[in-house]
Each structure stands twice: as structure tokens, then as C-alpha cells.
Design a protein around this motif. Structure first.
Motif, PDB file in Angstrom:
ATOM      1  N   TYR A 123       0.842  -1.206   0.000  1.00 34.52           N
ATOM      2  CA  TYR A 123       0.000   0.000   0.000  1.00 34.52           C
ATOM      3  C   TYR A 123       0.876   1.255   0.000  1.00 34.52           C
ATOM      4  O   TYR A 123       0.693   2.159  -0.805  1.00 34.52           O
ATOM      5  N   LEU A 127       1.153   4.184  -3.004  1.00 37.60           N
ATOM      6  CA  LEU A 127       0.426   5.419  -2.687  1.00 37.60           C
ATOM      7  C   LEU A 127       0.905   6.641  -3.459  1.00 37.60           C
ATOM      8  O   LEU A 127       0.104   7.444  -3.922  1.00 37.60           O
ATOM      9  N   ALA A 130      -0.741   7.169  -6.703  1.00 37.58           N
ATOM     10  CA  ALA A 130      -2.211   7.150  -6.747  1.00 37.58           C
ATOM     11  C   ALA A 130      -2.796   8.558  -6.856  1.00 37.58           C
ATOM     12  O   ALA A 130      -2.234   9.522  -6.343  1.00 37.58           O
ATOM     13  N   VAL A 133      -7.696   7.033  -3.177  1.00 42.41           N
ATOM     14  CA  VAL A 133      -7.823   5.688  -2.616  1.00 42.41           C
ATOM     15  C   VAL A 133      -9.293   5.414  -2.295  1.00 42.41           C
ATOM     16  O   VAL A 133      -9.971   6.269  -1.716  1.00 42.41           O
ATOM     17  N   ALA A 155      -2.782   7.741   3.559  1.00 45.79           N
ATOM     18  CA  ALA A 155      -3.121   8.378   2.275  1.00 45.79           C
ATOM     19  C   ALA A 155      -3.101   9.892   2.428  1.00 45.79           C
ATOM     20  O   ALA A 155      -2.616  10.609   1.540  1.00 45.79           O
TER      21      ALA A 155
END
Ligand SMILES: O=P(O)(O)OC[C@@]1(O)O[C@H](CO)[C@@H](O)[C@@H]1O
Length: 310
Positions: A123, A127, A130, A133, A155
């Protein structure tokens, strides 16, 4: 690219059994088998609308392979941790067109600490790439109740928006992390907050308590074919007509996927809500989960009735 987290994926089996009732023997008129779990559904929906995602979580056994294959066939990046046992099968009986009356969810495989650590490493590694999320659904045995809060905080440390669709204490703790959008189980929240759900004002009151925790958007069901959206740009009730709806199963994941896409494209709140509702309607117009394309979602935009209530 959106990261979706499904800690307890499932193979969904939907049986269409007209006039189903417990205690008798029936033959299903059709069966739909699909990869499921809230984050996974959102990944598939985003792909169907032309948006990339990477799906994370835990998979086990034959069902796990089935889910991984289904995602690969959709060209979705997968980064699941394998565990012992078997990814669960969730069984649904649709007893008449338009209604999922009965569902049975399995518990899911046990997640050992070492698998959890590997998941957190995956994860954190993904991240930084990204754009947002999405996390939600139930927790399998072994996963700590505060996991959504921890994932949300991580996040946010990377300034990524978080969309959460959960219930029970994992949801309550996740709110403390300050997700951008919380799709809440309003019945549970009304019990926890001691606010009865008898009026719209009460639901708005729940939203205000949620916002006070640093959560800018709250989405809650409101009537069978409508939802309440409490946003920084106002409070809205969005509804669609019953006409054409065949199965509501998975429609709430389509709503979330639509919102992820709309807010990701910086649509104003009203447009993002319309898009989310249109995605849910498009999903609900077929027995199978999912939407045909972004264009097919957009065809429904004019069918969304939006009222500003605050
Ligand atoms: O048991 P959970 O994790 O809360 O929900 C699981 C589930 O019902 O959610 C999806 C529909 O939203 C299905 O694909 C799946 O079976």
C-alpha cells in the motif's frame, strides 16, 4: 490511477429465484458469478468508464485465483497478498426482478500478522502514484478494527483523497482519519449517535457530526431510489425513477465509482452527484453488476432529479 482496497474480497453468486421463500426447494432461473467486494467492484466499474486503478487486499485459494483472473481480464493492476484458506463466496437470492431479498456473506480467511505487514508495504509503495484511494467492505478475521483509519491517515500524509464505504466500528474509526468522502451506513450511525432517523433534518444532523470530524463529503441512502449528499457546496437529495431498474445489487459501488471519477475530474458537486447517480442507475438496469461504458452512464444524466435541501 486510483488504488482500491478490498480486505475481504468475494466471489459473488447471485441466484434469480422467483417467489423465493425460506424452507422450500427451488430451482434458480439464472445464476451470475462474479468477482466482488466493494473495492474490487469499484476497480471494475472505473475500468468500464475508462479509468485506471490498482486493486489491493488479500486473496486465498481457488476463489482467490478466480478473482485475480477476473481483474486481469479487465486489465486491472492487481497487488494482492496471498493467504491460506479460501476467499469467501457470498450468495444472494434475487426473488423478483429488482430486489435482492436475501444475502449470505461468509467470514473470509484468517489474515496473519505477517500478511498484514506485506499488505501495508504494498500500500505504501503504491500510494505515491495514486490519484486517490477507495476502501471499504467488511474485515476478515485477524485484521484490526482500526485499519481504515490507519490507511486513511497514510493516504492523507501523501495528500491523496480517500473514499470510504464501510460500517460498524471500522467506519467510526475511519472517520477519525478524515477521509474526503464517507459513504455511511446511516442506520448504524443513527444508533451510535443517538439521532433517530425519522426526519431529513436528523439525517442532516448526522452529516454535520460527520463533517465536524473533518470529513467534507457524506453520502447516505435516502429512500429506495435516492441518496443524500452532504457536501461543502450544499446538501442535496438525488433520486432516480424506479422504471427500468432490474437489480440494485452492486449499484451503490457504481455510485461510489461515479463519484470518484466526477470528483477526480474536478466536477462541481452537483455534476459529480448527477454522474454518480447516473452510474448507479446504469448499473441497476442490468442483472449483472457493472456499467457498459462512460457514454452509457452519461445517457442517464437527465434522469437524475436533484434537490438542494441545505
Ligand atoms: O461483506 P462486505 O465486505 O461488507 O460486502 C461484500 C459485498 O456484499 O459488497 C459488494 C456489493 O457492494 C459485493 O460484491 C460483496 O459480496
Amino acid at each position: 490511477m486510483i488504488v482500491t482496497v478490498t480486505l475481504n474480497p468475494a466471489v459473488d453468486e447471485e441466484y434469480l429465484v422467483p417467489e423465493f421463500r425460506p424452507g422450500s426447494w427451488f430451482r434458480a432461473t439464472s445464476v451470475n458469478r462474479s468477482a466482488g467486494g466493494k473495492g474490487i467492484n469499484v476497480s471494475i466499474l472505473l475500468r468500464q468508464m475508462g479509468c485506471d486503478s490498482a486493486a489491493l487486499g488479500f486473496l486465498a485459494g481457488y476463489n482467490g485465483e478466480y478473482v485475480r483472473d477476473a481483474l486481469r481480464r479487465e486489465r486491472i493492476t492487481t497487488n494482492f497478498v496471498n493467504v491460506r484458506g479460501e476467499t469467501r463466496t457470498n450468495t444472494y437470492v434475487v426473488d423478483e426482478v429488482g430486489h435482492v431479498e436475501t444475502g449470505i456473506a461468509e467470514l473470509g480467511p484468517y489474515i496473519p500478522e505477517e500478511a498484514l505487514s506485506r499488505f501495508f508495504r504494498n500500500y505504501e509503495r503504491i500510494l505515491h502514484r495514486a490519484d486517490g484511494v477507495v476502501m471499504g467492505g467488511s474485515l476478515p478475521p485477524g485484521v484490526p478494527q482500526d485499519i481504515f483509519r490507519e490507511l486513511t491517515l497514510l493516504a492523507r500524509r501523501h495528500s491523496k483523497p480517500v473514499f470510504i464505504d464501510a460500517s460498524g466500528s471500522p467506519l467510526l474509526m475511519a472517520l477519525e482519519g478524515g477521509p474526503t468522502v464517507a459513504k455511511i451506513d446511516h442506520r448504524f450511525m443513527s444508533l451510535v449517535m443517538g439521532v433517530p432517523l425519522s426526519t431529513l433534518d436528523n439525517l442532516v444532523g448526522i452529516a454535520q457530526k460527520v463533517h465536524a470530524q473533518g470529513v467534507p463529503w457524506m453520502v447516505a441512502s435516502y429512500r429506495t431510489y435516492g441518496d443524500l449528499f452532504s457536501t461543502p457546496e450544499g446538501v442535496f437529495i438525488a433520486e432516480v425513477e424506479r422504471k427500468g431498474i432490474v437489480s440494485l445489487f452492486g449499484a451503490s459501488d457504481a455510485l461510489l465509482a461515479g463519484l470518484v471519477l466526477g470528483l477526480g475530474e474536478r466536477m462541481p458537486a452537483e455534476d459529480a452527484i448527477r454522474f454518480a447517480m447516473a452510474a448507479a442507475l446504469e448499473d441497476a438496469m442490468h442483472m449483472e453488476k457493472g456499467v457498459r461504458s462512460r457514454a452509457s452512464v452519461e445517457q442517464h444524466l437527465s434522469k437524475v432529479k436533484l434537490d438542494r435541501v441545505g
